[in-house]
Enzyme design. Structure first.
Site, mmCIF file in Angstrom:
data_model
loop_
_atom_site.group_PDB
_atom_site.id
_atom_site.type_symbol
_atom_site.label_atom_id
_atom_site.label_comp_id
_atom_site.label_asym_id
_atom_site.label_seq_id
_atom_site.Cartn_x
_atom_site.Cartn_y
_atom_site.Cartn_z
ATOM 1 N N HIS A 222 34.836 38.759 44.017
ATOM 2 C CA HIS A 222 35.356 37.531 44.166
ATOM 3 C C HIS A 222 34.447 36.545 43.581
ATOM 4 O O HIS A 222 33.195 36.988 43.744
ATOM 5 C CB HIS A 222 35.803 36.941 45.649
ATOM 6 C CG HIS A 222 34.761 37.477 46.490
ATOM 7 N ND1 HIS A 222 34.399 38.681 47.000
ATOM 8 C CD2 HIS A 222 33.762 36.485 47.279
ATOM 9 C CE1 HIS A 222 33.436 38.779 47.818
ATOM 10 N NE2 HIS A 222 33.105 37.530 48.164
ATOM 11 N N HIS B 262 33.128 32.590 44.123
ATOM 12 C CA HIS B 262 33.035 31.277 45.044
ATOM 13 C C HIS B 262 33.072 30.114 43.802
ATOM 14 O O HIS B 262 32.183 30.189 42.945
ATOM 15 C CB HIS B 262 31.749 31.226 46.019
ATOM 16 C CG HIS B 262 31.760 32.211 46.984
ATOM 17 N ND1 HIS B 262 32.149 32.063 48.406
ATOM 18 C CD2 HIS B 262 31.478 33.513 46.779
ATOM 19 C CE1 HIS B 262 32.133 33.261 48.888
ATOM 20 N NE2 HIS B 262 31.245 34.069 48.089
HETATM 21 P P1 AMP Z 1 30.704 37.446 50.133
HETATM 22 O O1 AMP Z 1 31.413 38.905 49.989
HETATM 23 O O2 AMP Z 1 29.208 37.166 50.782
HETATM 24 O O3 AMP Z 1 30.893 36.648 48.869
HETATM 25 O O4 AMP Z 1 31.494 36.610 51.520
HETATM 26 C C1 AMP Z 1 32.989 36.528 51.569
HETATM 27 C C2 AMP Z 1 33.427 35.245 51.719
HETATM 28 O O5 AMP Z 1 34.759 35.500 52.114
HETATM 29 C C3 AMP Z 1 32.653 34.462 52.608
HETATM 30 O O6 AMP Z 1 32.482 33.189 52.206
HETATM 31 C C4 AMP Z 1 33.882 34.307 54.029
HETATM 32 O O7 AMP Z 1 33.996 32.730 54.523
HETATM 33 C C5 AMP Z 1 35.093 34.578 53.270
HETATM 34 N N1 AMP Z 1 36.282 35.088 54.018
HETATM 35 C C6 AMP Z 1 36.099 35.965 55.016
HETATM 36 N N2 AMP Z 1 37.578 36.245 55.201
HETATM 37 C C7 AMP Z 1 38.132 35.429 54.818
HETATM 38 C C8 AMP Z 1 39.437 35.135 54.741
HETATM 39 N N3 AMP Z 1 40.437 35.784 55.680
HETATM 40 N N4 AMP Z 1 40.277 34.268 54.150
HETATM 41 C C9 AMP Z 1 39.288 33.352 53.300
HETATM 42 N N5 AMP Z 1 38.142 33.627 53.279
HETATM 43 C C10 AMP Z 1 37.507 34.594 53.822
#
Ligand code: AMP
Length: 140
Positions: A102, A104
Site C-alpha cells: 500500500h 499512503h
Molecule cells: P503501514 O503498514 O505501517 O503502512 O500502516 C498500515 C496503515 O493501515 C496504517 O496507517 C493504519 O491506520 C491503516 N489501517 C489499518 N487497518 C485499516 C483498516 N481496516 N482500514 C483502513 N486503514 C487501515
C-alpha cells in the site's frame, strides 16, 4: 517472506470487512486510512496479492502508481492542499504493519504537521471525506 491472505487489506478486498471506498479500477483500490495522519489520508493498494515493494511485480507497481497519481491530484483540489506526501513501508523493520502493498497519500497544507499515528478517526468524517473524493475523481 510469503503473502498472508488473512491480512486486513485482503479482507477488505474480499468484502469481509468494510472500508470507505474512494476509487477502484480493475487493478487497484483506494480507501480512507482509518487512523489518518492528515485530512484526506488515503491508501492505494493492488487488487492482486503482494506483501510490499520488495515482491511486487512491474504490473502491480505501475497500476498502483498511476492510481496514486490520479487520487493525489484529486486530493489537492478537494482538500485545498499545497502538496502531497506519499509514504510506503516495507517489512516490520521498515515500519510496515499491514502486509499487503500500500501507498499512503497524504494531502498537506503549508506549515501543517502530520498528526501522530494510531488515532482512530470519526467514521462519519471519513465517510464524508470519501464521498467528496469520489465525486471529484468521477468528475476528473
Ligand atoms: P503501514 O503498514 O505501517 O503502512 O500502516 C498500515 C496503515 O493501515 C496504517 O496507517 C493504519 O491506520 C491503516 N489501517 C489499518 N487497518 C485499516 C483498516 N481496516 N482500514 C483502513 N486503514 C487501515
Amino acid at each position: 517472506m510469503t503473502y498472508d491472505s488473512d491480512n486486513i487489506f485482503a479482507k477488505i478486498l474480499r468484502g469481509e470487512i468494510p472500508c470507505h471506498r474512494v476509487y477502484e479500477d480493475e487493478q487497484t483500490l483506494v480507501f480512507m486510512d482509518i487512523m489518518p495522519r492528515a485530512d484526506g489520508h488515503m491508501l492505494v493498494i493492488p487488487k492482486t496479492p503482494c506483501r510490499n515493494l520488495l515482491d511486487a511485480d512491474a504490473a502491480q507497481l505501475a497500476a498502483v502508481m498511476m492510481t496514486a497519481q490520479k487520487v493525489a491530484n484529486v486530493a489537492m483540489g478537494v482538500f485545498a492542499a499545497d502538496g502531497v506526501t506519499v509514504q510506503q513501508f516495507n517489512e516490520a523493520a521498515g515500519g510496515q504493519e499491514v502486509f499487503h502493498l500500500h501507498f499512503h497519500i497524504l494531502p498537506r497544507r503549508t506549515g501543517d504537521a502530520l498528526r501522530p499515528p494510531g488515532i482512530m478517526a470519526d467514521p462519519d468524517m471519513l465517510a464524508e471525506q470519501a464521498a467528496r473524493l469520489r465525486a471529484a475523481v468521477t468528475a476528473a
